[in-house]
Design a protein around this motif. Structure first.
Motif, mmCIF file in Angstrom:
data_model
loop_
_atom_site.group_PDB
_atom_site.id
_atom_site.type_symbol
_atom_site.label_atom_id
_atom_site.label_comp_id
_atom_site.label_asym_id
_atom_site.label_seq_id
_atom_site.Cartn_x
_atom_site.Cartn_y
_atom_site.Cartn_z
ATOM 1 N N VAL A 335 11.035 38.628 22.149
ATOM 2 C CA VAL A 335 12.093 38.086 23.010
ATOM 3 C C VAL A 335 11.550 36.858 23.735
ATOM 4 C CG1 VAL A 335 13.644 38.576 24.932
ATOM 5 C CG2 VAL A 335 13.074 40.379 23.310
ATOM 6 N N ARG A 336 12.132 35.698 23.460
ATOM 7 C CA ARG A 336 11.631 34.451 24.032
ATOM 8 C C ARG A 336 12.537 33.884 25.115
ATOM 9 N NH1 ARG A 336 7.030 35.483 23.227
ATOM 10 N NH2 ARG A 336 6.585 33.414 24.096
ATOM 11 N N SER A 337 13.779 34.382 25.223
ATOM 12 C CA SER A 337 14.708 33.894 26.235
ATOM 13 C C SER A 337 15.311 35.083 26.973
ATOM 14 C CB SER A 337 15.816 33.062 25.579
ATOM 15 O OG SER A 337 16.695 32.564 26.544
ATOM 16 N N ILE A 338 15.389 34.993 28.309
ATOM 17 C CA ILE A 338 15.808 36.127 29.138
ATOM 18 C C ILE A 338 16.877 35.668 30.117
ATOM 19 C CG2 ILE A 338 15.028 37.949 30.699
ATOM 20 C CD1 ILE A 338 12.136 37.178 29.601
ATOM 21 N N LEU A 339 17.935 36.462 30.255
ATOM 22 C CA LEU A 339 19.007 36.204 31.220
ATOM 23 C C LEU A 339 18.891 37.204 32.366
ATOM 24 C CD1 LEU A 339 21.625 34.659 31.956
ATOM 25 C CD2 LEU A 339 22.874 36.468 30.756
ATOM 26 N N CYS A 340 18.706 36.703 33.581
ATOM 27 C CA CYS A 340 18.569 37.568 34.756
ATOM 28 C C CYS A 340 19.949 38.025 35.214
ATOM 29 C CB CYS A 340 17.848 36.818 35.872
ATOM 30 S SG CYS A 340 17.649 37.792 37.389
ATOM 31 N N LEU A 341 20.170 39.348 35.308
ATOM 32 C CA LEU A 341 21.451 39.891 35.760
ATOM 33 C C LEU A 341 21.672 39.681 37.249
ATOM 34 C CD1 LEU A 341 21.894 43.300 33.901
ATOM 35 C CD2 LEU A 341 23.167 41.196 33.568
ATOM 36 N N ASN A 342 20.592 39.530 38.006
ATOM 37 C CA ASN A 342 20.726 39.428 39.450
ATOM 38 C C ASN A 342 21.252 38.067 39.880
ATOM 39 O OD1 ASN A 342 20.262 40.716 42.078
ATOM 40 N ND2 ASN A 342 18.759 39.085 42.362
ATOM 41 N N CYS A 343 20.701 36.979 39.283
ATOM 42 C CA CYS A 343 21.126 35.630 39.685
ATOM 43 C C CYS A 343 21.825 34.865 38.574
ATOM 44 C CB CYS A 343 19.923 34.828 40.182
ATOM 45 S SG CYS A 343 18.671 34.517 38.913
ATOM 46 N N THR A 345 20.505 33.428 35.934
ATOM 47 C CA THR A 345 19.733 32.310 35.387
ATOM 48 C C THR A 345 19.100 32.708 34.059
ATOM 49 O OG1 THR A 345 19.227 31.629 37.641
ATOM 50 C CG2 THR A 345 17.944 30.616 35.881
ATOM 51 N N GLU A 346 19.185 31.814 33.075
ATOM 52 C CA GLU A 346 18.545 32.070 31.791
ATOM 53 C C GLU A 346 17.188 31.359 31.765
ATOM 54 O OE1 GLU A 346 19.469 31.924 26.997
ATOM 55 O OE2 GLU A 346 20.927 31.131 28.443
ATOM 56 N N HIS A 347 16.134 32.103 31.418
ATOM 57 C CA HIS A 347 14.769 31.592 31.467
ATOM 58 C C HIS A 347 14.147 31.569 30.072
ATOM 59 C CE1 HIS A 347 14.547 31.864 35.868
ATOM 60 N NE2 HIS A 347 15.122 33.059 35.758
ATOM 61 N N ASP A 348 13.340 30.561 29.812
ATOM 62 C CA ASP A 348 12.397 30.624 28.706
ATOM 63 C C ASP A 348 11.238 31.506 29.160
ATOM 64 O OD1 ASP A 348 11.220 29.343 26.076
ATOM 65 O OD2 ASP A 348 9.636 29.208 27.589
ATOM 66 N N ARG A 349 10.818 32.415 28.310
ATOM 67 C CA ARG A 349 9.822 33.422 28.694
ATOM 68 C C ARG A 349 8.534 32.782 29.224
ATOM 69 N NH1 ARG A 349 8.496 38.787 26.257
ATOM 70 N NH2 ARG A 349 6.373 39.289 26.896
ATOM 71 N N ASP A 350 7.989 31.798 28.502
ATOM 72 C CA ASP A 350 6.711 31.201 28.882
ATOM 73 C C ASP A 350 6.836 30.322 30.124
ATOM 74 O OD1 ASP A 350 5.509 32.454 26.738
ATOM 75 O OD2 ASP A 350 5.830 30.771 25.377
ATOM 76 N N GLU A 351 7.931 29.552 30.218
ATOM 77 C CA GLU A 351 8.131 28.710 31.400
ATOM 78 C C GLU A 351 8.303 29.560 32.655
ATOM 79 O OE1 GLU A 351 11.285 25.940 30.890
ATOM 80 O OE2 GLU A 351 10.369 24.939 29.159
ATOM 81 N N ASN A 352 9.030 30.671 32.535
ATOM 82 C CA ASN A 352 9.207 31.581 33.668
ATOM 83 C C ASN A 352 7.871 32.168 34.111
ATOM 84 O OD1 ASN A 352 11.009 33.453 35.371
ATOM 85 N ND2 ASN A 352 9.806 34.910 34.183
#
Length: 384
Positions: A335-343, A345-352
């Motif tokens: 999984v390389r991209s993650i969407l936060c349910l709380n805010c 925001t969609e994050h790239d795994r490594d950048e986050n």
């Protein structure tokens, strides 16, 4: 602070013979001293070993040829054995950081050869370097020495390259940085992802690595001590040097850029020795040189007056939203991209992860831990 400056040189055929004799004497003195230590119930002191394996040995017929080379590198060889035993004993008593250091081993003729000379055994004369009982060798001066060297080590590596390695004293050069801080997340496909959004790709070592593996299979089939096996061994050593030189060039350029532009550099303490136990990714991890990059960044930070921070490997940098601080837990490496349910925001795994590494390294998390944690993660929050 001390630093090493290394230069390549090309000795004449006569100098190659003299250097081969020097390397052989250094190796024999080291092995003789180690054999005495193994036979003794209590390890002899360095002065006693020097007296036995150098002074008294020169008077015997078997070791009379030790007098044909300078005594300084022979004494330094015994000092190297003393340092090896010191590291071993401190490691056994858990006084030394890092992985356990093993008992000193005998030196082999086929490994890299070296001989160290202190100020009494060498001098710089114009464009050349005088080595005691060897003569004047002319290294390729790719850069000037910042100060007078305290010692020089003559090295012949496994690919038959000759090098001079000088130890010099340098002064820290404090220069103002353009940026305040940066967090770096190290990986395999992308070598480094920075918290400022940039990334660095490492060179591809696949083609050279395939050649090495092919030659290693060939080496395993050849009889020992044969000329063809020795030829194959040198070919493998040259390919290893080519990979090491390519990697070193990339790591030096990247570490120089990172340290010169940022006041605080934050890295994660990776369990590399544990990761390489996974046979599927062990070779790829070993080729990257994560530890070498960390050492270079730390040394250059000290030289330029930067702050170098290592955070704990247990920090959940890949499991926490860098915007709101919500922790979603462990996710698969695919999984390389993650969407936060709380805010949202969609994050790239490594950048986050790199942003979280920077925040942890700088101290307070800017109230990111105090955000809402009532919601629960679901499978929908993760996007591939």
């Amino acid at each position: 602070m001390k630093a090493r400056y290394q230069y390549r040189f090309y000795p004449t055929s006569q100098q190659q013979q003299s250097l081969a004799q020097l390397f052989g004497c250094v190796r024999v003195v080291y092995n003789d001293a180690l054999a005495i230590c193994k036979q003794s119930q209590k390890k002899p002191k360095s002065a006693e070993l020097q007296k036995i394996v150098i002074t008294q040995a020169k008077k015997t017929e078997e070791r009379a040829w030790l007098a044909e080379v300078s005594a300084i590198p022979l004494q330094q060889s015994v000092a190297d054995l003393e340092a090896a035993f010191k590291n071993f004993f401190e490691s056994c008593k858990s006084k030394r950081k890092g992985r356990k250091v093993g008992y000193p081993k005998f030196k082999k003729r086929t490994n890299s050869q070296s001989a160290r000379l202190t100020r009494g055994g060498f001098s710089i004369k114009g464009d050349g370097v005088y080595l005691a009982k060897i003569g004047i060798v002319k290294p390729i001066w790719s850069r000037e020495l910042p100060s007078d060297p305290s010692s020089v080590t003559v090295i012949k590596d496994c690919a038959n390259r000759y090098l001079l390695s000088f130890v010099v004293e340098i002064q820290p050069n404090r220069v103002d940085a353009k940026d305040q801080s940066i967090g770096i997340d190290l990986g395999i496909k992308t070598f480094a992802v920075m918290s400022d959004g940039t990334s660095a790709q490492s060179p591809s070592y696949k083609k050279l690595d395939r050649k090495i593996r092919k030659l290693q299979r060939k080496l395993a089939r050849q009889p020992k001590d044969s000329k063809r096996r020795n030829k194959t061994r040198i070919q493998i050593a040259k390919l290893h040097n080519q990979i090491a030189d390519t990697r070193k060039d990339f790591l030096h350029k990247l570490s120089t850029k990172v340290v010169s532009e940022n006041q605080t550099i934050v890295l994660e303490d990776l369990n590399v020795s544990g990761m390489v136990k996974n046979r599927k990714i062990a070779r790829a991890i070993s080729l990257q040189g994560w530890r070498e990059f960390r050492v270079l960044c730390e040394a250059k930070s000290e030289k330029l007056g930067r702050e170098f921070v290592i955070i704990s490997r247990w920090e959940p940098t890949s499991q926490t939203c860098s915007d709101c601080g919500y922790k979603w837990g462990k996710i698969d490496l695919s999984v390389r991209s993650i969407l936060c349910l709380n805010c949202g925001t969609e994050h790239d795994r490594d950048e986050n992860a790199s942003v979280n590494i920077e925040k942890v390294g700088l101290g307070p998390r800017h109230d990111s831990k105090c955000t809402s944690r009532q919601s629960k993660t679901t499978g929908r929050s993760v996007r591939q």
